[in-house]
Design a protein around this motif. Structure first.
Motif, PDB file in Angstrom:
ATOM      1  N   PHE A 143       0.825  -1.201   0.000  1.00  0.00           N
ATOM      2  CA  PHE A 143       0.000   0.000   0.000  1.00  0.00           C
ATOM      3  C   PHE A 143       0.868   1.264   0.000  1.00  0.00           C
ATOM      4  CE2 PHE A 143      -4.695  -0.239   0.670  1.00  0.00           C
ATOM      5  CZ  PHE A 143      -4.835  -1.564   0.260  1.00  0.00           C
ATOM      6  N   VAL A 144       2.025   1.199   0.662  1.00  0.00           N
ATOM      7  CA  VAL A 144       2.948   2.339   0.622  1.00  0.00           C
ATOM      8  C   VAL A 144       3.379   2.580  -0.818  1.00  0.00           C
ATOM      9  CG1 VAL A 144       5.240   3.152   1.269  1.00  0.00           C
ATOM     10  CG2 VAL A 144       3.778   2.075   2.984  1.00  0.00           C
ATOM     11  N   TRP A 145       3.732   1.511  -1.514  1.00  0.00           N
ATOM     12  CA  TRP A 145       4.149   1.622  -2.914  1.00  0.00           C
ATOM     13  C   TRP A 145       3.016   2.177  -3.772  1.00  0.00           C
ATOM     14  CZ3 TRP A 145       2.448  -1.204  -7.304  1.00  0.00           C
ATOM     15  CH2 TRP A 145       3.196  -0.965  -8.466  1.00  0.00           C
ATOM     16  N   LEU A 146       1.785   1.671  -3.564  1.00  0.00           N
ATOM     17  CA  LEU A 146       0.650   2.138  -4.343  1.00  0.00           C
ATOM     18  C   LEU A 146       0.332   3.605  -4.046  1.00  0.00           C
ATOM     19  CD1 LEU A 146      -1.667  -0.996  -4.038  1.00  0.00           C
ATOM     20  CD2 LEU A 146      -0.622  -0.131  -6.141  1.00  0.00           C
ATOM     21  N   GLY A 147       0.453   3.995  -2.765  1.00  0.00           N
ATOM     22  CA  GLY A 147       0.200   5.379  -2.396  1.00  0.00           C
ATOM     23  C   GLY A 147       1.188   6.326  -3.047  1.00  0.00           C
ATOM     24  N   VAL A 148       2.468   5.953  -3.024  1.00  0.00           N
ATOM     25  CA  VAL A 148       3.502   6.784  -3.660  1.00  0.00           C
ATOM     26  C   VAL A 148       3.278   6.834  -5.174  1.00  0.00           C
ATOM     27  CG1 VAL A 148       5.972   6.976  -4.144  1.00  0.00           C
ATOM     28  CG2 VAL A 148       5.181   6.362  -1.839  1.00  0.00           C
ATOM     29  N   LYS A 149       2.923   5.677  -5.756  1.00  0.00           N
ATOM     30  CA  LYS A 149       2.679   5.631  -7.206  1.00  0.00           C
ATOM     31  C   LYS A 149       1.514   6.542  -7.583  1.00  0.00           C
ATOM     32  CE  LYS A 149       1.649   2.393 -10.957  1.00  0.00           C
ATOM     33  NZ  LYS A 149       1.337   0.978 -11.311  1.00  0.00           N
ATOM     34  N   LEU A 150       0.454   6.530  -6.767  1.00  0.00           N
ATOM     35  CA  LEU A 150      -0.692   7.394  -7.049  1.00  0.00           C
ATOM     36  C   LEU A 150      -0.318   8.863  -6.902  1.00  0.00           C
ATOM     37  CD1 LEU A 150      -3.661   7.827  -7.667  1.00  0.00           C
ATOM     38  CD2 LEU A 150      -4.168   7.453  -5.250  1.00  0.00           C
ATOM     39  N   ALA A 151       0.474   9.172  -5.880  1.00  0.00           N
ATOM     40  CA  ALA A 151       0.879  10.561  -5.658  1.00  0.00           C
ATOM     41  C   ALA A 151       1.693  11.103  -6.829  1.00  0.00           C
ATOM     42  CB  ALA A 151       1.685  10.672  -4.362  1.00  0.00           C
TER      43      ALA A 151
END
Length: 211
Positions: free
Chosen positions: A198-206
């Motif tokens: 989820f950290v990776w997905l959050g950064v990717k979305l940002a």
């Protein structure tokens, strides 16, 4: 009817797109693995509600704002990224249960809160809005007299198919958990591994861009 064409292709394409892994699938699997299929189902229903919001917004033309306004897209994507990172922190900081009598890795969340998580995870992802704007119109005739109605019908079909897949995923994950009888240490690791994703997905979305 309503100018819709290639409906079978739309259904098959929608199913394949729903199967692709993402934050929605991860949320469903995590809740099912840690709290059982009811929790996974609550997450799936929340995701379906969020998808419905996107469908209505796109049909009304509101999602076009995200496609044309860089400021609006940035605000929504940062809010979505922040929420996904918030969920990630909760998973990373999850604590082990007390033993056999309490096999869950974390304190069980109320189903209504899990439902709300599903809604926010989906609604705050501007990529979903842009997806509907790009994908659904391909199956509506340019000269259709009721384009908004056609959009809503196709969106509803897509969402129903998605809900069938999401609930099947929740049930499969919960059954796998029951068969494997994961101990608290393993399920805690599962929460933290998902939190890392989820950290990776959050950064990717940002860092995502409108196009």
């Amino acid at each position: 009817m309503f100018g819709i064409h290639d409906l079978a292709l739309f259904v098959v394409s929608g199913l394949l797109l729903n199967i692709m892994p993402g934050p929605d699938s991860l949320l469903i699997m995590t809740r099912s693995a840690t709290q059982g299929w009811r929790a996974g189902s609550a997450a799936a229903l929340g995701i379906g509600t969020g998808t419905f919001v996107h469908i209505v917004a796109a049909a009304l033309g509101l999602s076009a704002i995200l496609a044309t306004s860089a400021a609006a897209f940035t605000v929504v994507k940062l809010a979505g990224a922040a929420y996904i990172l918030y969920l990630a922190v909760g998973m990373l900081l999850s604590k082990r249960g007390d033993g056999v009598e309490k096999p869950l890795t974390v304190t069980p969340l109320p189903l209504r809160r899990i439902y709300a998580q599903g809604i926010l995870t989906n609604v705050l992802n501007p990529k979903v809005a842009l997806f509907f704007l790009a994908f659904v119109p391909q199956f509506i005739d340019a000269n259709a007299p009721h384009k908004a109605a056609a959009f809503l019908i196709l969106g509803a079909i897509f969402n129903i198919n998605g809900m069938l897949w999401c609930h099947a995923l929740a049930l499969f994950t919960a059954q796998a958990r029951a068969r494997l009888k994961l101990n608290p240490a393993v399920t805690q690791w599962l929460n933290r591994a998902t939190g890392g994703l989820f950290v990776w997905l959050g950064v990717k979305l940002a860092l995502a861009k409108p196009h």
